[in-house]
Design a protein around this motif. Sequence first.
Motif, PDB file in Angstrom:
ATOM      1  N   PHE A  73      44.136 -34.034 -58.660  1.00 53.67           N
ATOM      2  CA  PHE A  73      44.356 -34.869 -57.456  1.00 53.67           C
ATOM      3  C   PHE A  73      44.129 -33.563 -56.358  1.00 53.67           C
ATOM      4  CE2 PHE A  73      47.373 -35.953 -54.255  1.00 53.67           C
ATOM      5  CZ  PHE A  73      46.377 -37.043 -53.381  1.00 53.67           C
ATOM      6  N   ARG A  76      40.590 -32.305 -55.997  1.00 53.34           N
ATOM      7  CA  ARG A  76      39.446 -33.332 -55.389  1.00 53.34           C
ATOM      8  C   ARG A  76      40.199 -33.195 -53.868  1.00 53.34           C
ATOM      9  NH1 ARG A  76      40.062 -38.059 -56.839  1.00 53.34           N
ATOM     10  NH2 ARG A  76      41.862 -38.045 -58.135  1.00 53.34           N
ATOM     11  N   SER A  77      41.322 -33.379 -53.452  1.00 55.60           N
ATOM     12  CA  SER A  77      41.637 -33.229 -51.962  1.00 55.60           C
ATOM     13  C   SER A  77      41.128 -31.859 -51.343  1.00 55.60           C
ATOM     14  CB  SER A  77      43.241 -33.293 -51.858  1.00 55.60           C
ATOM     15  OG  SER A  77      43.621 -34.352 -52.788  1.00 55.60           O
ATOM     16  N   LYS A  80      37.549 -32.522 -50.833  1.00 56.79           N
ATOM     17  CA  LYS A  80      37.396 -33.584 -49.617  1.00 56.79           C
ATOM     18  C   LYS A  80      37.455 -32.605 -48.143  1.00 56.79           C
ATOM     19  CE  LYS A  80      38.840 -37.550 -50.354  1.00 56.79           C
ATOM     20  NZ  LYS A  80      39.690 -38.777 -50.485  1.00 56.79           N
ATOM     21  N   ILE A 284      46.305 -38.044 -47.429  1.00 54.07           N
ATOM     22  CA  ILE A 284      45.741 -38.424 -48.738  1.00 54.07           C
ATOM     23  C   ILE A 284      46.542 -38.849 -49.678  1.00 54.07           C
ATOM     24  CG2 ILE A 284      43.981 -37.484 -50.426  1.00 54.07           C
ATOM     25  CD1 ILE A 284      42.900 -35.729 -48.486  1.00 54.07           C
ATOM     26  N   GLU A 285      46.741 -39.827 -49.978  1.00 49.76           N
ATOM     27  CA  GLU A 285      47.566 -40.324 -51.128  1.00 49.76           C
ATOM     28  C   GLU A 285      46.748 -40.636 -52.676  1.00 49.76           C
ATOM     29  OE1 GLU A 285      49.248 -43.971 -49.944  1.00 49.76           O
ATOM     30  OE2 GLU A 285      50.400 -43.223 -48.263  1.00 49.76           O
ATOM     31  N   PRO A 286      47.820 -40.348 -53.650  1.00 48.30           N
ATOM     32  CA  PRO A 286      46.938 -40.354 -54.957  1.00 48.30           C
ATOM     33  C   PRO A 286      46.292 -41.669 -55.137  1.00 48.30           C
ATOM     34  CG  PRO A 286      49.392 -39.542 -55.001  1.00 48.30           C
ATOM     35  CD  PRO A 286      49.011 -40.038 -53.578  1.00 48.30           C
ATOM     36  N   ASP A 287      45.105 -41.528 -55.630  1.00 52.02           N
ATOM     37  CA  ASP A 287      44.344 -42.964 -55.764  1.00 52.02           C
ATOM     38  C   ASP A 287      44.431 -43.481 -57.186  1.00 52.02           C
ATOM     39  OD1 ASP A 287      43.167 -40.945 -57.213  1.00 52.02           O
ATOM     40  OD2 ASP A 287      41.328 -40.953 -56.069  1.00 52.02           O
ATOM     41  N   MET A 288      43.825 -44.352 -57.616  1.00 51.22           N
ATOM     42  CA  MET A 288      43.992 -45.099 -58.954  1.00 51.22           C
ATOM     43  C   MET A 288      43.508 -43.921 -59.885  1.00 51.22           C
ATOM     44  SD  MET A 288      44.793 -47.866 -60.485  1.00 51.22           S
ATOM     45  CE  MET A 288      44.802 -48.883 -58.953  1.00 51.22           C
ATOM     46  N   ARG A 289      42.711 -43.153 -59.852  1.00 59.06           N
ATOM     47  CA  ARG A 289      42.225 -42.332 -60.972  1.00 59.06           C
ATOM     48  C   ARG A 289      43.380 -41.429 -61.361  1.00 59.06           C
ATOM     49  NH1 ARG A 289      37.453 -37.958 -61.125  1.00 59.06           N
ATOM     50  NH2 ARG A 289      38.263 -36.392 -62.352  1.00 59.06           N
ATOM     51  N   THR A 290      44.125 -41.042 -59.987  1.00 59.82           N
ATOM     52  CA  THR A 290      45.304 -40.161 -60.584  1.00 59.82           C
ATOM     53  C   THR A 290      46.585 -40.804 -60.968  1.00 59.82           C
ATOM     54  OG1 THR A 290      44.732 -38.678 -58.455  1.00 59.82           O
ATOM     55  CG2 THR A 290      46.882 -38.686 -59.153  1.00 59.82           C
ATOM     56  N   ARG A 291      46.531 -42.079 -60.560  1.00 59.62           N
ATOM     57  CA  ARG A 291      47.669 -43.006 -61.295  1.00 59.62           C
ATOM     58  C   ARG A 291      47.475 -43.181 -62.752  1.00 59.62           C
ATOM     59  NH1 ARG A 291      47.137 -45.784 -56.284  1.00 59.62           N
ATOM     60  NH2 ARG A 291      49.019 -45.353 -54.831  1.00 59.62           N
TER      61      ARG A 291
END
Length: 497
Positions: A73, A76-77, A80, A284-291
């Motif tokens: 995460f 990737r941040s 971005k 930037i909050e954790p997305d579904m992939r990170t979860r």
Amino acid sequence: MRAGPAIAHLIARVAGAALMAIPQAMKLHRKSLLFALVAFALVAASSFVRAAPAGPVLVVEVEGVIGPATADFVHRSFDKARAREARLVVLRMDTPGGLDASMRRIIRDILASPIPIATFVAPEGARAASAGTYILYASHLAAMAPATNLGAATPVSLGAPGGGGEAPRRPDPAGKGDAQTADKGKAETRAARSSPDAMREKAVNDAAAYIRGLAELRGRNAKFAEQAVRDASSLSASEALKGGVIEIVAADVPALIKQADGRTVTLQAGAMTLSLAGAAIETIEPDMRTRVLGVLTNPMLAMVLMMIGVYGLFVEFTSPGFGVPGVAGAIALLLALYSLQMLPVNWTGVALIGLGMVLMIAEIFLPSFGALGVGGIIAVVAGGLMLIDADDAAFRMSWPEVTVLALASAAAIAAFGAFALKSRHRPVVSGREDMLGAHGTVLAREGSITWAEVRGERWKVRSSAELAPGDKVRVARIDGLTLDVTKLSTEGIDHAV
């Protein structure tokens, strides 16, 4: 950002044209005037560049245990942030620690980042323990909110009971004892080098050198950094500010940005002065992939998925044709393998778990009177305890968890195996084999061919006994489309074929 050089070039062309119109008498001053105009063009261009809009400040939420999902995460941040041309990336952190490999991956990304990175231990009550302390030391700016703390960065030794132990003994220095004492000390030192305490000391020394190097790189308090590793020392926000561990104490991100504006940080490309006034703040909050990755990198879930995969394939192989256990088992096994490849796995543990499940399955088919089953449970428990080679307790499995899982797996395999064996011993209720032993009635004789009704169907039959319409027969064998039958006499005596 590219308009500045264009404006400078335009101003230079205008200056050249103006110089060509200057009278011949002013030729001596043409060069001085040219320098003045060029300097004016450069000042105008630089002013235009500074006035150009800059990117936002990105806030990356880092909460919980640091593992492969967190490292992915953060990576990737940062990508971005580079795409958005961010002015600053703030890692808002609240973590009890995590995996060494994931921590080092995040630190490598911070050290290579062309954008300044600020680690902010927040909100109030948060902490940056263990791996979080290393990341804070690696960042270009270190900040904490009030009522937060950092430190306790001692690596946990898996080899030493309780994670501690007495330091290895060292021999007397040369010349301070007799030869026998020196030889004994050397032998003790050689033994200590392979002991759990020696392995722990190596890990501590490595971690201390690593965090000390980060402290020296950023000009922070290297003495406390080493104390945090060797003595598990911790500091509050105010103490960290006074001790030179952090640069800023701020209540929230806007206050942090206000204090960071105008500070100079050192990147790989050189020194850079932060210009953060008026910058937009984006989170930037954790997305579904990170979860999903966070769930899959749970070692207990990985072990459960591996067992479900083996169980499903076992049921499918013993009772083929159902389909669902095989499909579910294959999917679970693939997910388990994907989870294990992201974790610091000890493959000896994986092999022991696999061996344990094989032994428990073999117990169903072989008369070992429980020896294989008990050995399988022991192998699964031992493999589960050594499955994950990690310092952080969040990635390790305890005795109760592994024991319960092993007993549950043994019970599941026993239940599935008993069901499979029971189904094997049941009489066949469909197909050709179901005709054996069935009763029928002779219908008619047409020359040498005799016809009988068996199970509601008309069959060609033959028998060594004389058959007449109305006789009762029983099927003894199937030969193609002809049934070999025995005649049932009225006295109940069967005539053999």
